[in-house]
Structures are given as C-alpha cells and as structure tokens.
Design a protein around this motif. Sequence first.
Motif, PDB file in Angstrom:
ATOM      1  N   THR A   1      -6.631  16.015 -13.109  1.00 24.62           N
ATOM      2  CA  THR A   1      -5.390  16.807 -12.978  1.00 24.62           C
ATOM      3  C   THR A   1      -4.458  16.244 -11.911  1.00 24.62           C
ATOM      4  OG1 THR A   1      -6.038  18.359 -11.236  1.00 24.62           O
ATOM      5  CG2 THR A   1      -6.796  18.887 -13.470  1.00 24.62           C
ATOM      6  N   VAL A   2      -4.927  15.298 -11.087  1.00 24.01           N
ATOM      7  CA  VAL A   2      -4.086  14.874  -9.952  1.00 24.01           C
ATOM      8  C   VAL A   2      -3.150  13.726 -10.333  1.00 24.01           C
ATOM      9  CG1 VAL A   2      -4.093  14.035  -7.565  1.00 24.01           C
ATOM     10  CG2 VAL A   2      -5.838  15.655  -8.315  1.00 24.01           C
ATOM     11  N   PHE A   3      -3.699  12.677 -10.950  1.00 22.82           N
ATOM     12  CA  PHE A   3      -2.864  11.539 -11.341  1.00 22.82           C
ATOM     13  C   PHE A   3      -2.778  11.439 -12.860  1.00 22.82           C
ATOM     14  CE2 PHE A   3      -4.028  10.232  -7.010  1.00 22.82           C
ATOM     15  CZ  PHE A   3      -2.753  10.009  -6.518  1.00 22.82           C
TER      16      PHE A   3
ATOM     17  N   THR B   1     -10.094  13.281  -6.875  1.00 25.87           N
ATOM     18  CA  THR B   1      -9.694  12.286  -7.878  1.00 25.87           C
ATOM     19  C   THR B   1     -10.211  10.895  -7.505  1.00 25.87           C
ATOM     20  OG1 THR B   1      -7.811  11.218  -8.941  1.00 25.87           O
ATOM     21  CG2 THR B   1      -7.416  12.090  -6.746  1.00 25.87           C
ATOM     22  N   ASP B   2     -10.354  10.625  -6.205  1.00 29.60           N
ATOM     23  CA  ASP B   2     -10.809   9.302  -5.764  1.00 29.60           C
ATOM     24  C   ASP B   2     -12.284   9.054  -6.057  1.00 29.60           C
ATOM     25  OD1 ASP B   2      -8.302   8.739  -4.913  1.00 29.60           O
ATOM     26  OD2 ASP B   2      -8.728   8.762  -2.771  1.00 29.60           O
ATOM     27  N   LEU B   3     -12.997  10.075  -6.540  1.00 25.89           N
ATOM     28  CA  LEU B   3     -14.396   9.852  -6.951  1.00 25.89           C
ATOM     29  C   LEU B   3     -14.578  10.029  -8.450  1.00 25.89           C
ATOM     30  CD1 LEU B   3     -16.356  11.526  -3.994  1.00 25.89           C
ATOM     31  CD2 LEU B   3     -16.297   9.093  -4.586  1.00 25.89           C
TER      32      LEU B   3
ATOM     33  N   MET C   1       0.825  -1.219   0.000  1.00 27.45           N
ATOM     34  CA  MET C   1       0.000   0.000   0.000  1.00 27.45           C
ATOM     35  C   MET C   1       0.852   1.259   0.000  1.00 27.45           C
ATOM     36  SD  MET C   1      -1.285   0.101   3.874  1.00 27.45           S
ATOM     37  CE  MET C   1      -0.052   0.212   5.154  1.00 27.45           C
ATOM     38  N   ARG C   2       0.250   2.285  -0.557  1.00 33.00           N
ATOM     39  CA  ARG C   2       0.905   3.574  -0.717  1.00 33.00           C
ATOM     40  C   ARG C   2       1.271   4.206   0.635  1.00 33.00           C
ATOM     41  NH1 ARG C   2       3.696   6.786  -4.119  1.00 33.00           N
ATOM     42  NH2 ARG C   2       3.444   8.929  -3.527  1.00 33.00           N
ATOM     43  N   SER C   3       0.391   4.025   1.608  1.00 27.60           N
ATOM     44  CA  SER C   3       0.558   4.720   2.882  1.00 27.60           C
ATOM     45  C   SER C   3       1.783   4.299   3.663  1.00 27.60           C
ATOM     46  CB  SER C   3      -0.657   4.484   3.763  1.00 27.60           C
ATOM     47  OG  SER C   3      -1.531   5.520   3.621  1.00 27.60           O
TER      48      SER C   3
ATOM     49  N   PRO D   1       0.527  20.414  -3.248  1.00 28.42           N
ATOM     50  CA  PRO D   1      -0.056  20.031  -1.943  1.00 28.42           C
ATOM     51  C   PRO D   1      -0.320  18.523  -1.845  1.00 28.42           C
ATOM     52  CG  PRO D   1      -1.706  21.136  -3.292  1.00 28.42           C
ATOM     53  CD  PRO D   1      -0.415  21.193  -4.071  1.00 28.42           C
ATOM     54  N   SER D   2       0.755  17.769  -1.804  1.00 27.92           N
ATOM     55  CA  SER D   2       0.659  16.303  -1.727  1.00 27.92           C
ATOM     56  C   SER D   2       0.144  15.890  -0.344  1.00 27.92           C
ATOM     57  CB  SER D   2       2.051  15.705  -1.966  1.00 27.92           C
ATOM     58  OG  SER D   2       2.168  14.463  -1.318  1.00 27.92           O
ATOM     59  N   VAL D   3      -0.842  15.022  -0.339  1.00 21.32           N
ATOM     60  CA  VAL D   3      -1.424  14.554   0.924  1.00 21.32           C
ATOM     61  C   VAL D   3      -0.363  13.786   1.717  1.00 21.32           C
ATOM     62  CG1 VAL D   3      -3.193  13.040   1.921  1.00 21.32           C
ATOM     63  CG2 VAL D   3      -3.738  14.453  -0.081  1.00 21.32           C
ATOM     64  N   GLY D   4       0.241  12.795   1.061  1.00 19.55           N
ATOM     65  CA  GLY D   4       1.214  11.943   1.753  1.00 19.55           C
ATOM     66  C   GLY D   4       2.430  12.720   2.223  1.00 19.55           C
ATOM     67  N   ALA D   5       2.948  13.619   1.385  1.00 17.08           N
ATOM     68  CA  ALA D   5       4.155  14.368   1.779  1.00 17.08           C
ATOM     69  C   ALA D   5       3.836  15.307   2.944  1.00 17.08           C
ATOM     70  CB  ALA D   5       4.710  15.142   0.589  1.00 17.08           C
TER      71      ALA D   5
ATOM     72  N   PRO E   1       2.502   6.864 -12.470  1.00 16.88           N
ATOM     73  CA  PRO E   1       3.688   6.924 -11.630  1.00 16.88           C
ATOM     74  C   PRO E   1       3.382   7.672 -10.337  1.00 16.88           C
ATOM     75  CG  PRO E   1       3.952   8.247 -13.654  1.00 16.88           C
ATOM     76  CD  PRO E   1       2.616   7.598 -13.718  1.00 16.88           C
ATOM     77  N   ARG E   2       3.895   7.176  -9.240  1.00 20.22           N
ATOM     78  CA  ARG E   2       3.635   7.864  -7.960  1.00 20.22           C
ATOM     79  C   ARG E   2       4.974   8.118  -7.277  1.00 20.22           C
ATOM     80  NH1 ARG E   2      -1.820   5.318  -5.391  1.00 20.22           N
ATOM     81  NH2 ARG E   2      -1.821   7.225  -4.177  1.00 20.22           N
ATOM     82  N   PRO E   3       5.659   9.181  -7.712  1.00 24.35           N
ATOM     83  CA  PRO E   3       6.971   9.469  -7.147  1.00 24.35           C
ATOM     84  C   PRO E   3       6.895   9.835  -5.663  1.00 24.35           C
ATOM     85  CG  PRO E   3       6.339  11.162  -8.769  1.00 24.35           C
ATOM     86  CD  PRO E   3       5.230  10.159  -8.708  1.00 24.35           C
ATOM     87  N   ILE E   4       8.038   9.732  -4.973  1.00 21.70           N
ATOM     88  CA  ILE E   4       8.070  10.097  -3.551  1.00 21.70           C
ATOM     89  C   ILE E   4       9.099  11.200  -3.303  1.00 21.70           C
ATOM     90  CG2 ILE E   4       7.169   7.908  -2.645  1.00 21.70           C
ATOM     91  CD1 ILE E   4      10.086   7.070  -2.087  1.00 21.70           C
ATOM     92  N   ASP E   5       9.443  11.921  -4.387  1.00 23.29           N
ATOM     93  CA  ASP E   5      10.483  12.950  -4.267  1.00 23.29           C
ATOM     94  C   ASP E   5      10.167  13.998  -3.201  1.00 23.29           C
ATOM     95  OD1 ASP E   5       8.427  13.421  -6.249  1.00 23.29           O
ATOM     96  OD2 ASP E   5       9.411  15.325  -6.677  1.00 23.29           O
ATOM     97  N   MET E   6       8.908  14.418  -3.112  1.00 23.25           N
ATOM     98  CA  MET E   6       8.573  15.470  -2.129  1.00 23.25           C
ATOM     99  C   MET E   6       8.734  14.951  -0.700  1.00 23.25           C
ATOM    100  SD  MET E   6       5.346  17.589  -3.485  1.00 23.25           S
ATOM    101  CE  MET E   6       4.632  16.598  -4.751  1.00 23.25           C
ATOM    102  N   HIS E   7       8.397  13.674  -0.503  1.00 22.46           N
ATOM    103  CA  HIS E   7       8.576  13.066   0.831  1.00 22.46           C
ATOM    104  C   HIS E   7      10.066  13.124   1.191  1.00 22.46           C
ATOM    105  CE1 HIS E   7       4.619  10.804   0.966  1.00 22.46           C
ATOM    106  NE2 HIS E   7       4.698  11.099  -0.305  1.00 22.46           N
TER     107      HIS E   7
END
Length: 425
Positions: free
Chosen positions: A329-331, A307-309, A91-93, A162-166, A120-126
């Motif tokens: 626009t998000v993914f 985006t999740d809806l 999982m992403r989380s 404004p990344s949620v995860g980062a 692609p789901r980069p983690i650069d901001m994290h």
Amino acid sequence: MNRFIIEGGNRLHGKLNIPGAKNAVLPILAATILNRGISRIKNCPNLEDTKTMQEILISLGLHVENDKQDIVVYGENITANTIPESLAGKMRSSIVLMGAVLGRIGEIYISYPGGCAIGPRPIDMHLNSLRKMGAEIDDLYKGTLHCKAAKFKGTEILLDYPSVGATENTMLAACLAEGETIIRNAAKEPEIVDLQNFLQQMGVAVYGAGTGVIHITGKPIIKADVTYSVIPDRIVAGTYMACVAATGGEIVLSSIDYEPVSSIAYCLRNCGVSIETLNKKEVKVKSLQRLKAIEVIRTSPYPGFPTDLQPQLVAVLSKSSGTSVIIETVFENRYGYVEQLMRMGADITVRERVAVVKGVRKLTGAEVDACDLRGGAALAIAALIAEGTSTINHVMHIDRGYEALENSLASVGASIRRERSNSVS
Ligand code: UD1
C-alpha cells in the motif's frame, strides 16, 4: 559491475551484529547543518548513501571528519548553497536537506532527489510544508529547484499522508523557525523518534515524535557540541531474520531493538519460525522446518508491516507451503524484483499492488539482476535457498543499504562471494 555468486542450500548459524540505521543517520546528518557547534554522530553505517551525505555536507562548506563509525561535523561555516546534481541525484534523502539548508542560510539550489526505482516518488508534501512555512520555490530548468526563505515561520501543517521524508523535512525546517510548528498526521517511524532525540540534544524544543502529532518550537540559533549514537537498523535486522527463516538454522542478532522489528517477527512466527528475545539487545531466530504461507499481509506506515521488508518476505514465502497474498500500500511499483525471482522458479502473480505467492518446493539458481535495494536483498535470500549457483548482478543497489552483505552472511555459514569487475553494464 560487482556481483554476488551464491551457492544455495546452507543453513545459517552464529551471531550477527546489527549496524546503525541508514534511514536514521541520513536525516541526522542533514540536521547537523543546523548546528554551528560540533556534532559527533556515532554508530554510522559505512554505506554508499552515508558517504554521499558526507560529500554533500562538505560541498556546502562544512568540515567533516570520519573516525571509524563516527562522523564528526563542524558546523561553524557554510559557504555554499548548491547541492551538486551528481550527489543529490544519488539518493532519496537529499530532499531533507531543503528544510535544514533553508533554515540555516535561507537559500538552496537542489535537483530532484534520486533513490530506488520503486514507482513515482513525488515531493509535493515536502514542498507544500516548506511553502506553508514561508519558502518561495521555483522550478528551474532541468529539474533543479531554487528555494528561498528569509526566515521560516512556525505554523500548523497537516500532511496528506504520514510521509517519513516530509515529516523529517518539516521538523528540520521548524528548528530555526520563528515560533511553534505543529505537524499533524506525522510519520511515526522509529527513525523520526531518533531524529527528535538528536534535535533535543542540540537544544531544540521538540516532542511528540512516535505519535501522529509533533511540536517543534524554533530558536534563533543552534550552537551545541553534541555526541549522539544512531539506532540499530530495523530493516537490516528484518532482512537477517528473513534469511535464517528461509534457509533454516539458528542465529542470534545482537545490538538490536526488538519493538521496531516486531511486525516482521510476528509474520515469521506465523510461518513457523521461533523468535525469542534473549535480553534487551539480543534476539534469537530459529527455523527448522518448511515454512507455512501467510494468508494476507499488507504493508503500511509504522507500526504496520514495513514496505522495506516486503520483497524479503516474498522471497521467504516463495518456498513456503501454501499461498500467500501480499498487498503493497505504500509504493505504487514495488514488485520489480518479482520477475527475477520467477527466473529462479518462484510462482508469483502480480496485479497492481497485490502479489499472490504460491509456495514452490524448489527454487533453482540463476543469473538475475538486482534492480533496487530491497528487491536485491530478496534475490540474495532466494539464492541462499535455491538449488545450485546464482549470480546476482548490479550489487551496487544492495550496497546502498547493506554494509558488505556478503561478509555478514558468509560469517554465519552462507556460501557467498563478491566478484569485482571493471566493466560497466
Ligand atoms: C522513507 C524511507 C524508505 C521507506 C519509506 C516508507 C528513507 C531515506 N527512506 O522514504 O526506505 O520505504 O520511507 O517507509 O528514510 N509521497 C508523496 N508525496 C510526497 C512524499 C511522499 O506522494 O511529497 C508518497 C510516496 O510516493 C510514497 C508514500 O508517500 O507512496 C510514502 O513515502 P515516504 O514515507 O515519504 O517515503 P520516503 O521518505 O521517500
């Protein structure tokens, strides 16, 4: 492989309860790592991802108990610094564990996170944020990261997006850091506010969540016995709204917060659905006629359309009267499910981030494959309004975000059942 068998055509009537939010409970469980006391998290959804996060906490040496919808984490001892690849990859989380584990014990080995195949789901901001706070991060072989941070230092961080995860990762890293961290261009999602509320219960000085600027002042040690209840899942609520909008009928959603679902409510109202807040915790959704198309809808970070809806809305619009344009626009690649919808007779053209949905009069039941969580939910909606029987394969994707979706939908009149099989495909 589990699959859903759905007979389309039933209207939905009755009441559905909204469970706790997956995307809130996961970072909150990660935050319990920071607490040497006892964290009791209430209203936890019983999902694959929640189970995986608990297994990760246990693998770190924490003692975890499960009591119905409560998860209790005893944070006195952490004995390991490695997140097994078999769990992190699910999982992403898992990525938000970095900030928490580094903050608490100063070292972590973790593989790149998994999650849905939606581009692609980069983690650069994290990584940039954690580096800015003092982490040293090495890319080891086979995609495993080794990170060290003797002591995080509070600093000012401007996220590129404004990344949620980062945002969550940086908030967690800041809790045990020296001094103040300011996160600018922070995500404003309700799940960020929920995380802030939980951190405040643990005694962390944090404010600003829900705005674009979050301030966190770290403390040397966190040791508190806390009880916290997770917010309702706005994406599950939005999915149920989309279901009844599409099938017709009337359902009351209970244990819901209206504000976080107002953007989907706005869209569905424009299509001709009646949505009424009955009181602070209940919303009535009623749909009686063929829906109208929406001119243009663009996904964007909260409070924009989520985006999740997006896939669920496309499924609803696939049988509306007229043509709708959706801009994701998000993914980068969130239309994987469209090909499957077209097998049911939908008329959708996708070019890069734009989908043009020409409403058809009829969808026809078919055998389709769920390829990601929300795309899978969209297929379920399409099957509910298709003529005849549909089979949705690879239901495990849907199970990541919906607790026994078939039971909820069947309880309001849908003809849906799960078929279990031991074969792997
Ligand atoms: C979270 C949600 C997910 C939701 C998404 C957007 C969880 C567990 N998941 O995912 O359901 O769809 O928010 O609302 O809460 N990005 C980068 N570099 C990074 C981080 C992100 O380029 O370091 C990009 C992503 O590729 C994506 C965009 O930023 O294009 C938004 O991603 P982000 O907000 O980080 O989503 P997640 O936290 O992964």
